[in-house]
Design an enzyme around this catalytic site. Sequence first.
Site, PDB file in Angstrom:
ATOM      1  N   SER A  98      44.781  -2.896   0.414  1.00  0.00           N
ATOM      2  CA  SER A  98      43.988  -1.681   0.608  1.00  0.00           C
ATOM      3  C   SER A  98      44.269  -1.012   1.959  1.00  0.00           C
ATOM      4  O   SER A  98      45.391  -0.610   2.214  1.00  0.00           O
ATOM      5  CB  SER A  98      42.509  -2.023   0.434  1.00  0.00           C
ATOM      6  OG  SER A  98      41.734  -0.860   0.434  1.00  0.00           O
ATOM      7  N   ASP A 239      43.724   5.738   1.367  1.00  0.00           N
ATOM      8  CA  ASP A 239      43.970   4.426   1.970  1.00  0.00           C
ATOM      9  C   ASP A 239      45.147   3.781   1.221  1.00  0.00           C
ATOM     10  O   ASP A 239      45.749   4.390   0.336  1.00  0.00           O
ATOM     11  CB  ASP A 239      42.700   3.567   1.928  1.00  0.00           C
ATOM     12  CG  ASP A 239      42.334   3.120   0.532  1.00  0.00           C
ATOM     13  OD1 ASP A 239      42.569   3.906  -0.414  1.00  0.00           O
ATOM     14  OD2 ASP A 239      41.833   1.998   0.361  1.00  0.00           O
ATOM     15  N   ASP A 241      45.668   1.659  -1.098  1.00  0.00           N
ATOM     16  CA  ASP A 241      45.762   1.500  -2.553  1.00  0.00           C
ATOM     17  C   ASP A 241      45.121   2.669  -3.296  1.00  0.00           C
ATOM     18  O   ASP A 241      44.958   2.618  -4.517  1.00  0.00           O
ATOM     19  CB  ASP A 241      45.188   0.157  -3.018  1.00  0.00           C
ATOM     20  CG  ASP A 241      43.680   0.046  -2.842  1.00  0.00           C
ATOM     21  OD1 ASP A 241      43.124   0.750  -1.975  1.00  0.00           O
ATOM     22  OD2 ASP A 241      43.065  -0.747  -3.574  1.00  0.00           O
ATOM     23  N   ASP A 243      42.212   3.951  -3.704  1.00  0.00           N
ATOM     24  CA  ASP A 243      40.921   4.014  -4.397  1.00  0.00           C
ATOM     25  C   ASP A 243      39.953   4.875  -3.589  1.00  0.00           C
ATOM     26  O   ASP A 243      38.896   5.259  -4.089  1.00  0.00           O
ATOM     27  CB  ASP A 243      40.340   2.625  -4.719  1.00  0.00           C
ATOM     28  CG  ASP A 243      40.186   1.727  -3.512  1.00  0.00           C
ATOM     29  OD1 ASP A 243      40.611   2.122  -2.410  1.00  0.00           O
ATOM     30  OD2 ASP A 243      39.656   0.621  -3.685  1.00  0.00           O
TER      31      ASP A 243
HETATM   32 MG    MG Z   1      41.221   0.658  -1.001  1.00  0.00          MG
END
Ligand code: MG
Length: 452
Positions: A98, A239, A241, A243
């Site tokens: 992340s 960020d 990843d 999400d």
């Molecule tokens: Mg994330």
Amino acid sequence: MTMKKKQLFGTNGVRGVTGEMMTPELVLKIGMSLGTIRSGTFAVGCDTRTSGPALVHAVKAGLLATGQNVVELGILPTPALQYIVKNHYDGGIVITASHNPPEYNGVKVIEADGTEMSDEEIITLEETLFAETFSVVGWDKVGRETSEPDGIQEYIDGVINQFGPGTCAGMTVAVDPGSGPACRTTQEILTSLGCRVFSINSQMDGTFPGRLPEPSPEGLKPLADLVFATGAAFGVAHDGDADRAVFIDDTGAYLEENEEFALMQYHVCKNKPGLVVTPVSTSMRVEDVAAMTNCRVHYTKVGSISVARTMMALAAAGEPVVFGGEGNGGLIFPEHQHCRDGGMTAAAMASLLKSEGKTLSELRTMLPPRHMIKDKIFTDNIPGLLEQVQLAFAEDEQDLTDGIRINRENCWALFRPSGTEPFMRLYVEAAKEEEAQAFCDEIMAVIGPKEN
Ligand code: MG
């Protein structure tokens, strides 16, 4: 009864420094553990970190050796894998750390419904891992691997279909995917919706040459410059990843994530008043917008998994759940899917600005001023401090959903243990900085001097 606790996994999966705590051996065991407690076909993907391929191979080995089938999706955002799993598979694993720095990597386990695995299930997985009771199978039962390198397109189309092509025709936007997996998604989503897209850090690169995976205000200065130079309506960054999505407004200023939540809540609830789900750590702006739009707020424990699962449970009970998420740029649009989704959030911002017909900096002025103070209190006596605060503020309205939240007329405070480390987090928010500071001082006087 003693509560069983997670040992390896934290609030958002397991994370560590590659080659130290995060090794192929550990990830192989996670794969074998998942293949022991679950069965079927599992999607596997990763972010752009240099250690991704080594760990992806390890997790696939674990799943295949325990008789499960694997579908390789390649590099993609976590919400893209969640969307694909929800539509087709029995579960999934994303190799990602992340927002953590490049030397980190980690594992997120996804259930068949596309949500992250719950704490109770993670404990079962960890028990299998520590006991090494893996159900490794013989030659005639090992799993099969297939590959779906273009599977990501289904996710991109899924987001576009929430809005319709041409939704933001003529709008100029700036995108900073931070050399992460959103390089494959966000520009295409916004272009398909009709935006004119400029981008930086838009080549996938696990050394993160442009900025770190955490989209901090400092790291987004080049994006702010791009917004300014192109006259963009907004800049969006993700960020590591994708999400989460965070924004730069049309003047080049960073949009604080609680403001982001509130504006998006306004956009959703104005057309569809219903129930909004968020943790007790979210700004009282959520109440400000609830009052403006006639929606209601349901509070949960901190963490996106709590929010997502509560949204699903309330919807199943017949509640009109319309929006959810956290005040950190992780927003959940339940008509799309029950997880944080950065690409979806970027598209929703374009839709918001188009439908309001105002600039982002103008929209911000609609929200009343709020000031939040965040602090950490290091202690080896968490239960004692919690009790002290509970007793000292017995006259106030208290919410014990997660730690203690004290609600007053125009301010609130949250005092809760960190999920992973030996300290307490303190959040205090009021309309003005001095009011927040006064309330903070009142709490500090109860819990004694900080020892850090
Ligand atoms: Mg994330």
